[in-house]
Design a protein around this motif. Sequence first.
Motif, PDB file in Angstrom:
ATOM      1  N   HIS A 100      13.956  13.929   0.462  1.00  0.00           N
ATOM      2  CA  HIS A 100      13.399  15.230   0.085  1.00  0.00           C
ATOM      3  C   HIS A 100      11.875  15.252  -0.021  1.00  0.00           C
ATOM      4  O   HIS A 100      11.307  16.289  -0.363  1.00  0.00           O
ATOM      5  N   GLN A 114       9.495  18.479  -0.498  1.00  0.00           N
ATOM      6  CA  GLN A 114       8.904  18.597  -1.830  1.00  0.00           C
ATOM      7  C   GLN A 114       7.389  18.755  -1.730  1.00  0.00           C
ATOM      8  O   GLN A 114       6.789  19.543  -2.459  1.00  0.00           O
ATOM      9  N   ASP A 134      12.344  23.689  -6.520  1.00  0.00           N
ATOM     10  CA  ASP A 134      11.680  22.478  -6.041  1.00  0.00           C
ATOM     11  C   ASP A 134      12.738  21.579  -5.395  1.00  0.00           C
ATOM     12  O   ASP A 134      13.814  21.376  -5.967  1.00  0.00           O
ATOM     13  N   TYR A 180      13.065  18.481  -5.285  1.00  0.00           N
ATOM     14  CA  TYR A 180      13.491  17.371  -6.134  1.00  0.00           C
ATOM     15  C   TYR A 180      14.488  17.841  -7.190  1.00  0.00           C
ATOM     16  O   TYR A 180      15.284  17.051  -7.678  1.00  0.00           O
TER      17      TYR A 180
END
Length: 97
Positions: free
Chosen positions: A21, A25, A71, A73
């Motif tokens: 990711h 991100q 987001d 994450y």
Amino acid sequence: MALYCFYCRDGEDNAKLREMHKAAQREWMAEHDENYLTAGPLLNANGDFVGSLLIIEAEDEAEARATINDDPYVTGGVWQSIRVDRFEPVKGRWKKG
């Protein structure tokens, strides 16, 4: 505007999930740059990622939390837990007054 400190701890398989990711991100943070006072990884004594620290400027905690809801994450499961506290700097370059 107030400052909110997000203490985000990684979960299991964090290295794999961070790598999966990371690009998305970084794009996310670039698109929302105006909301972040600072952000960066937390490392253990061996230099391994264990989480992230974000300081977000917002009107209230709800607005600060909304900043990170999408987001990668968060949505990708990198962060296992997120603690949010209002931050009142009294020393250094960020102090009020």
